[in-house]
Design an enzyme around this catalytic site. Structure first.
Site, PDB file in Angstrom:
ATOM      1  N   GLY A 100     -29.760 -14.524  -2.074  1.00 22.67           N
ATOM      2  CA  GLY A 100     -30.153 -13.677  -3.214  1.00 22.67           C
ATOM      3  C   GLY A 100     -31.660 -13.650  -3.412  1.00 22.67           C
ATOM      4  N   LYS A 129     -23.693 -14.689   5.828  1.00 26.31           N
ATOM      5  CA  LYS A 129     -25.066 -15.116   5.552  1.00 26.31           C
ATOM      6  C   LYS A 129     -25.581 -16.049   6.647  1.00 26.31           C
ATOM      7  CE  LYS A 129     -24.321 -14.619   0.571  1.00 26.31           C
ATOM      8  NZ  LYS A 129     -23.841 -15.302  -0.637  1.00 26.31           N
ATOM      9  N   LYS A 148     -24.901  -8.095   2.855  1.00 27.35           N
ATOM     10  CA  LYS A 148     -24.796  -9.078   3.959  1.00 27.35           C
ATOM     11  C   LYS A 148     -23.666  -8.742   4.925  1.00 27.35           C
ATOM     12  CE  LYS A 148     -22.258 -10.774   0.379  1.00 27.35           C
ATOM     13  NZ  LYS A 148     -22.370 -11.081  -1.022  1.00 27.35           N
ATOM     14  N   ASP A 185     -17.958 -14.937   3.119  1.00 21.89           N
ATOM     15  CA  ASP A 185     -19.291 -14.562   2.623  1.00 21.89           C
ATOM     16  C   ASP A 185     -20.363 -15.491   3.227  1.00 21.89           C
ATOM     17  OD1 ASP A 185     -20.959 -13.205   0.289  1.00 21.89           O
ATOM     18  OD2 ASP A 185     -21.353 -15.350   0.163  1.00 21.89           O
ATOM     19  N   GLU A 233     -33.896  -9.062   3.148  1.00 15.17           N
ATOM     20  CA  GLU A 233     -34.146 -10.387   2.559  1.00 15.17           C
ATOM     21  C   GLU A 233     -33.046 -10.801   1.581  1.00 15.17           C
ATOM     22  OE1 GLU A 233     -37.029 -12.839   2.780  1.00 15.17           O
ATOM     23  OE2 GLU A 233     -35.203 -13.747   1.985  1.00 15.17           O
TER      24      GLU A 233
HETATM   25  N1  HSE Z   1     -20.303 -13.715  -3.758  1.00 17.80           N
HETATM   26  C1  HSE Z   1     -21.618 -14.181  -3.487  1.00 17.80           C
HETATM   27  C2  HSE Z   1     -21.761 -15.630  -3.952  1.00 17.80           C
HETATM   28  C3  HSE Z   1     -22.610 -13.291  -4.186  1.00 17.80           C
HETATM   29  O1  HSE Z   1     -20.866 -16.140  -4.640  1.00 17.80           O
HETATM   30  O2  HSE Z   1     -22.743 -16.266  -3.612  1.00 17.80           O
HETATM   31  C4  HSE Z   1     -23.969 -13.279  -3.550  1.00 17.80           C
HETATM   32  O3  HSE Z   1     -23.952 -12.920  -2.200  1.00 17.80           O
END
Ligand code: HSE
Length: 427
Positions: free
Chosen positions: A134, A205, A105, A201, A129
C-alpha cells in the site's frame, strides 16, 4: 509548465483517494515537484449521485473509449482491481502510448510480462508502487535506493487482513472464526475472505516484490502458498510459550541462481522487528549485501496510504519525461530457465503431536526424526489427561522434504494419536 492530464479508472476507495490528493495537493505538487497535474476524466461502471459530492459530474464517464481516444490524457491511473476489464483497459492504454499507473496487484502479477512488452514497444510508462505494501514505498526502495546491493532475502507481512486476524488471535486468545467475523464487521475482511485468508493476495504481492528484489520474474504459480484458516488458539498459546508469534509471512530467498518463494503461517521470534507490524499494518524486511538488514513499515491498504503510492508513481512518471524505466530482467510469462526454483527449502518447524502418555513415546518419535536427518532444538510436554499427552517439538533447520517424510513416519507410530499442527519457524 507542462500540464499532465490524467484519467482515473475506478472511483472506489483508492480511485477517490487519488482524485482527492491530486486536487488538494495540486499547488504543492506544482511548487515542490514542478508537476502540474489535472484530472480530466474518471471512469465508473455507473454514475452514482454520491460521486458528485466529491468531483464535478462532467468528469465522470462510463465509456472507457472517451479516455482512450482523448489525446490530452497522457496518464491512465487504474484503480479498479481484479483482472478484467482492468487488463484490457491497461493494454489498450499502453498500446496508445499512455503511461499506466496501477494499484492492482492481481492484474500486474498475472499479466506483467504482456504489459511490459507493450509498454516498451509504445514507449509508455508502467508503474505499480501501490501494488505491494500500500503506502509503503517498498518497490522504489528496491529499484532506486538499493541498486548497490544483491538482495538475498525478503520477509514480508504484506496482507493487512490476515495480520489483523493473527494479531487478535495472538493477543486476545480468540479463535480464527470469531476474529474473522470481527474483521468483516470492521470492513478489514471481505464478505468472501478467500483471497486474503488463503494467502492468494500475499502471493500476488510477493511475486512482484521478489521479482524486483532478485531481478528475475517469479510468476505467481512459482510461489508455495498456505493460508491461515487451519490455525488454532492452541497454536498461538504454543508460540507464546516458545517466545514466538505467528505471522502470515511472504518469504523470498536467493543464493546464486537458486530462489525460494513462499507464503505460509510462520513462527518468528517475538523480538524480530517484523513483530512490530500489528493489526492491519504491513512491514517488509530486506537483507542487502551492502546495506545489511532494513525494514519498512506502514499502512498496507486504505484510501490515502494507497493513493500516496499511486500519486508518487504519477509524479515519478512525469519526471521521467518519456524515458521510462522497465524491469532489470527479461519479463517473460514463465520463469527464466537460468533460475533454479527451490521447493525443498530449509526451515525450522514446530510440531504439536497428540500421543498416548506411556513410556518410550519420546524415544520412538525422536528416532523417526533422526532417520530423516531432522534435529530437535526444543521438546515440551504440554498436557497430560486421560492417558493422552500433547508434545511440542521444535526442530533446527531441516529440509522440507525430510520434514514431510518425518511427519508421515510419526503419524503411523502406534503411540501417536495425531499430528495436530506443523508450523514453519523462521529464525
Ligand atoms: N486485502 C489486502 C490486505 C488489501 O488485506 O492487505 C491491500 O492490498
Amino acid at each position: 509548465m507542462k500540464i499532465y492530464q490524467v484519467a482515473i479508472l475506478g472511483f472506489g476507495v483508492v480511485g477517490s483517494g487519488v482524485y482527492r490528493i491530486i486536487k488538494e495537493n495540486h499547488d504543492d505538487l506544482k511548487h515542490r515537484e514542478g508537476v502540474h497535474l489535472h484530472t480530466k476524466r474518471v471512469l465508473v461502471r455507473s454514475l452514482k449521485p454520491q460521486y458528485f459530492d466529491v468531483a464535478p459530474e462532467e468528469l465522470f464517464t462510463t465509456n472507457f473509449y472517451n479516455i482512450l481516444n482523448d489525446d490530452d490524457v497522457s496518464i491512465v491511473i487504474e484503480c479498479m482491481g481484479g483482472v478484467e476489464p482492468a487488463r484490457t483497459f491497461i493494454l489498450k492504454a499502453l498500446k496508445a502510448g499512455k503511461t499506466v499507473v496501477t494499484s492492482n496487484k492481481e492484474v500486474i502479477s498475472k499479466h506483467w510480462y504482456e504489459f511490459e512488452k507493450i509498454a516498451k514497444q509504445s514507449g509508455a510508462g508502467l508503474y505499480y508502487e501501490a501494488t505491494v505494501g500500500g503506502g509503503i514505498p517498498i518497490l522504489r526502495t528496491v529499484t532506486d535506493s538499493m541498486q548497490a546491493n544483491n538482495i538475498s532475502r525478503v520477509l514480508g507481512v504484506i496482507n493487512g487482513t490476515t495480520n489483523y486476524i493473527l494479531t487478535k488471535m495472538a493477543e486476545e486468545g480468540k479463535t480464527y472464526e470469531e476474529t474473522l467475523i470481527e474483521a468483516q464487521k470492521l470492513g478489514y475482511a471481505e464478505a468472501d475472505p478467500t483471497a486474503d485468508v488463503e494467502g492468494y493476495d500475499a502471493t500476488y504481492k510477493l511475486s512482484i516484490l521478489a521479482s524486483m528484489a532478485f531481478h528475475a520474474h517469479l510468476p505467481v504459480p512459482t510461489i508455495y502458498r498456505e493460508g491461515i484458516t487451519g490455525l488454532s488458539a492452541m497454536d498461538f498459546q504454543t508460540a507464546k510459550q516458545l517466545g514466538y508469534t505467528i505471522k502470515l509471512l511472504a518469504i523470498g530467498k536467493k543464493q546464486g541462481n537458486s530462489i525460494e518463494v513462499r507464503v505460509h503461517p510462520t513462527m518468528i521470534s517475538k523480538d524480530h522487528p517484523l513483530c512490530g507490524a500489528r493489526g492491519v499494518f504491513n512491514a517488509v524486511f530486506l537483507t542487502g549485501s551492502a546495506v545489511d538488514d532494513i525494514m519498512l513499515y506502514g499502512r498496507g491498504a486504505g484510501a490515502m496510504p494507497t493513493a500516496s503510492a499511486v500519486v508518487s508513481d504519477v509524479i515519478y512518471a512525469c519526471h521521467r519525461d518519456g524515458r521510462h524505466r522497465y524491469m532489470t530482467f527479461v519479463n517473460h510469462e514463465q520463469m527464466s530457465d537460468q533460475i533454479e526454483l527451490v521447493s525443498n527449502f530449509s526451515s525450522g518447524y514446530c510440531l504439536r503431536i497428540l500421543v498416548t502418555d506411556s513410556t518410550g513415546v519420546l524415544s520412538k518419535i525422536t528416532q523417526v526424526f533422526a532417520q530423516h536427518n531432522v534435529s530437535l532444538s526444543t521438546v515440551l510436554q504440554t498436557q497430560a489427561t486421560d492417558g493422552e499427552a500433547s508434545i511440542v517439538m521444535v526442530t533446527h533447520g531441516a529440509m522440507e522434504m525430510d520434514m514431510k517424510a518425518a511427519v508421515e513416519g510419526i503419524k503411523v507410530l502406534d503411540c501417536v494419536k495425531s499430528v495436530l499442527s506443523v508450523i514453519r519457524v523462521e529464525e
